[in-house]
Design a protein around this motif. Sequence first.
Motif, PDB file in Angstrom:
ATOM      1  N   MET A  14       0.862  -1.161   0.000  1.00  0.00           N
ATOM      2  CA  MET A  14       0.000   0.000   0.000  1.00  0.00           C
ATOM      3  C   MET A  14       0.908   1.224   0.000  1.00  0.00           C
ATOM      4  O   MET A  14       2.074   1.146   0.391  1.00  0.00           O
ATOM      5  N   PHE A  15       0.385   2.350  -0.474  1.00  0.00           N
ATOM      6  CA  PHE A  15       1.133   3.594  -0.512  1.00  0.00           C
ATOM      7  C   PHE A  15       0.622   4.516   0.582  1.00  0.00           C
ATOM      8  O   PHE A  15      -0.586   4.732   0.700  1.00  0.00           O
ATOM      9  N   VAL A  16       1.558   5.049   1.377  1.00  0.00           N
ATOM     10  CA  VAL A  16       1.221   5.886   2.521  1.00  0.00           C
ATOM     11  C   VAL A  16       1.885   7.246   2.356  1.00  0.00           C
ATOM     12  O   VAL A  16       3.113   7.336   2.261  1.00  0.00           O
ATOM     13  N   SER A  17       1.074   8.295   2.302  1.00  0.00           N
ATOM     14  CA  SER A  17       1.614   9.655   2.277  1.00  0.00           C
ATOM     15  C   SER A  17       1.750  10.142   3.715  1.00  0.00           C
ATOM     16  O   SER A  17       0.767  10.184   4.461  1.00  0.00           O
ATOM     17  N   VAL A  18       2.969  10.476   4.101  1.00  0.00           N
ATOM     18  CA  VAL A  18       3.257  10.931   5.468  1.00  0.00           C
ATOM     19  C   VAL A  18       3.304  12.460   5.457  1.00  0.00           C
ATOM     20  O   VAL A  18       4.111  13.056   4.753  1.00  0.00           O
TER      21      VAL A  18
ATOM     22  N   LEU B 244       6.855  -6.269   5.448  1.00  0.00           N
ATOM     23  CA  LEU B 244       5.861  -6.853   6.340  1.00  0.00           C
ATOM     24  C   LEU B 244       5.861  -8.362   6.145  1.00  0.00           C
ATOM     25  O   LEU B 244       6.376  -8.870   5.144  1.00  0.00           O
ATOM     26  N   PRO B 245       5.272  -9.123   7.082  1.00  0.00           N
ATOM     27  CA  PRO B 245       5.224 -10.581   6.916  1.00  0.00           C
ATOM     28  C   PRO B 245       4.570 -11.006   5.599  1.00  0.00           C
ATOM     29  O   PRO B 245       4.948 -12.017   5.007  1.00  0.00           O
ATOM     30  N   LYS B 246       3.576 -10.226   5.127  1.00  0.00           N
ATOM     31  CA  LYS B 246       2.870 -10.602   3.898  1.00  0.00           C
ATOM     32  C   LYS B 246       3.024  -9.568   2.798  1.00  0.00           C
ATOM     33  O   LYS B 246       2.160  -9.424   1.946  1.00  0.00           O
ATOM     34  N   GLY B 247       4.120  -8.842   2.794  1.00  0.00           N
ATOM     35  CA  GLY B 247       4.316  -7.878   1.721  1.00  0.00           C
ATOM     36  C   GLY B 247       5.100  -6.658   2.160  1.00  0.00           C
ATOM     37  O   GLY B 247       5.935  -6.735   3.060  1.00  0.00           O
ATOM     38  N   LYS B 248       4.806  -5.520   1.533  1.00  0.00           N
ATOM     39  CA  LYS B 248       5.560  -4.299   1.776  1.00  0.00           C
ATOM     40  C   LYS B 248       4.628  -3.095   1.833  1.00  0.00           C
ATOM     41  O   LYS B 248       3.510  -3.140   1.319  1.00  0.00           O
ATOM     42  N   ILE B 249       5.114  -2.037   2.460  1.00  0.00           N
ATOM     43  CA  ILE B 249       4.449  -0.741   2.441  1.00  0.00           C
ATOM     44  C   ILE B 249       5.431   0.274   1.869  1.00  0.00           C
ATOM     45  O   ILE B 249       6.617   0.245   2.194  1.00  0.00           O
ATOM     46  N   THR B 250       4.944   1.157   1.002  1.00  0.00           N
ATOM     47  CA  THR B 250       5.746   2.258   0.498  1.00  0.00           C
ATOM     48  C   THR B 250       5.279   3.545   1.166  1.00  0.00           C
ATOM     49  O   THR B 250       4.093   3.882   1.119  1.00  0.00           O
ATOM     50  N   LEU B 251       6.202   4.264   1.812  1.00  0.00           N
ATOM     51  CA  LEU B 251       5.900   5.538   2.439  1.00  0.00           C
ATOM     52  C   LEU B 251       6.472   6.671   1.595  1.00  0.00           C
ATOM     53  O   LEU B 251       7.575   6.553   1.054  1.00  0.00           O
ATOM     54  N   ILE B 252       5.720   7.769   1.487  1.00  0.00           N
ATOM     55  CA  ILE B 252       6.110   8.900   0.657  1.00  0.00           C
ATOM     56  C   ILE B 252       6.180  10.150   1.525  1.00  0.00           C
ATOM     57  O   ILE B 252       5.207  10.512   2.190  1.00  0.00           O
ATOM     58  N   ASP B 253       7.338  10.793   1.518  1.00  0.00           N
ATOM     59  CA  ASP B 253       7.547  12.050   2.236  1.00  0.00           C
ATOM     60  C   ASP B 253       7.730  13.157   1.202  1.00  0.00           C
ATOM     61  O   ASP B 253       8.673  13.122   0.410  1.00  0.00           O
ATOM     62  N   SER B 254       6.826  14.125   1.206  1.00  0.00           N
ATOM     63  CA  SER B 254       6.919  15.264   0.282  1.00  0.00           C
ATOM     64  C   SER B 254       7.930  16.255   0.839  1.00  0.00           C
ATOM     65  O   SER B 254       7.568  17.273   1.435  1.00  0.00           O
ATOM     66  N   ILE B 255       9.221  15.976   0.612  1.00  0.00           N
ATOM     67  CA  ILE B 255      10.257  16.699   1.353  1.00  0.00           C
ATOM     68  C   ILE B 255      10.337  18.183   0.983  1.00  0.00           C
ATOM     69  O   ILE B 255      10.839  18.980   1.750  1.00  0.00           O
ATOM     70  N   ALA B 256       9.843  18.565  -0.202  1.00  0.00           N
ATOM     71  CA  ALA B 256       9.877  19.971  -0.592  1.00  0.00           C
ATOM     72  C   ALA B 256       8.705  20.771  -0.024  1.00  0.00           C
ATOM     73  O   ALA B 256       8.631  21.983  -0.209  1.00  0.00           O
TER      74      ALA B 256
END
Length: 301
Positions: A8-12, A43-55
């Motif tokens: 899943m994609f997570v915007s932080v 994760l045990p059943k996959g991955k998470i992608t985190l996105i940081d809008s650094i600008a």
Amino acid sequence: MYLVGDRMFVSVLSDKPELRENFCKLIGKEISKDELAIYSADLPKGKITLIDSIAYPEKIQPLLYSLSMADVVVLLVDGLSPKVGELFVALNSMNIANGIIVSATALPVKGTVLEKYELVADMNAAKEKLLSMPAVVANENLFGFIHKTANIPDLGHVAYGALKGGKIKKGDKLFVLPSRKDLEIRSIHTEEQTHAELSGVSRFDIAYRGDLIERGIIVPLRNDFQMENIVNGRFIKSPFYKDELNPRIHAYSNMQYIEGHISDSDLTFKEQFVFNKGESILILDSSNQKLRIAGVFQSKW
């Protein structure tokens, strides 16, 4: 619809870059950094992608790119400020309803989409909530975002982005909007792995034959998107935007941040704008020092 358990994609989000970075590093490892910093968490059943809008908050475009890709947002608030308010307005205007708020106190979110978010007191509690969320359900139709391309030694042109539905494989020709160009896939990569094909929800690096493009969306050749210089509809001003809107604006949708002109019944652009009939297009006053999001333009069906 089918269930995809690997990403899943997570915007932080935060008005403070150090809070965003701390949360991303609490969960994952950094794998790339430019306008957006991308982190990957196993994760045990996959991955998470985190996105940081650094600008952000200096530039609003990276925030909008990250929200387009996001399945979930994590909003870190350690005090109210004009830019925290701008984040509230962005989430409400883009109708992003799946999220977690990290705050020690209740926030003024009544009447907004943020009422649906889970409120937790600290980052560790947010991490537990995030990692326990169910897998994302992806659509079978091909759709994805390219947030940048580059020319890489030994690989050639590479597109970096997020697959949100459907399947891609080596040899496929992807149709990219708004450039209306084909990209032929030479190889598919995720982090240090190479794949013959990729499906569902996943971050990707694609080595391809074709021209370098700035950014865009991946769609089937036959799709429902419109490409027009004029979009008919009506402007709905945000109740939080208190100024008179200059007719010269920027519009945002699907990785497009384009200057245009707004009237009561249409948006006009010098170049073609990609949208869906009935879509709410974000309208921005980029020079406003208090709030850059003026509202949405509701396009006609």
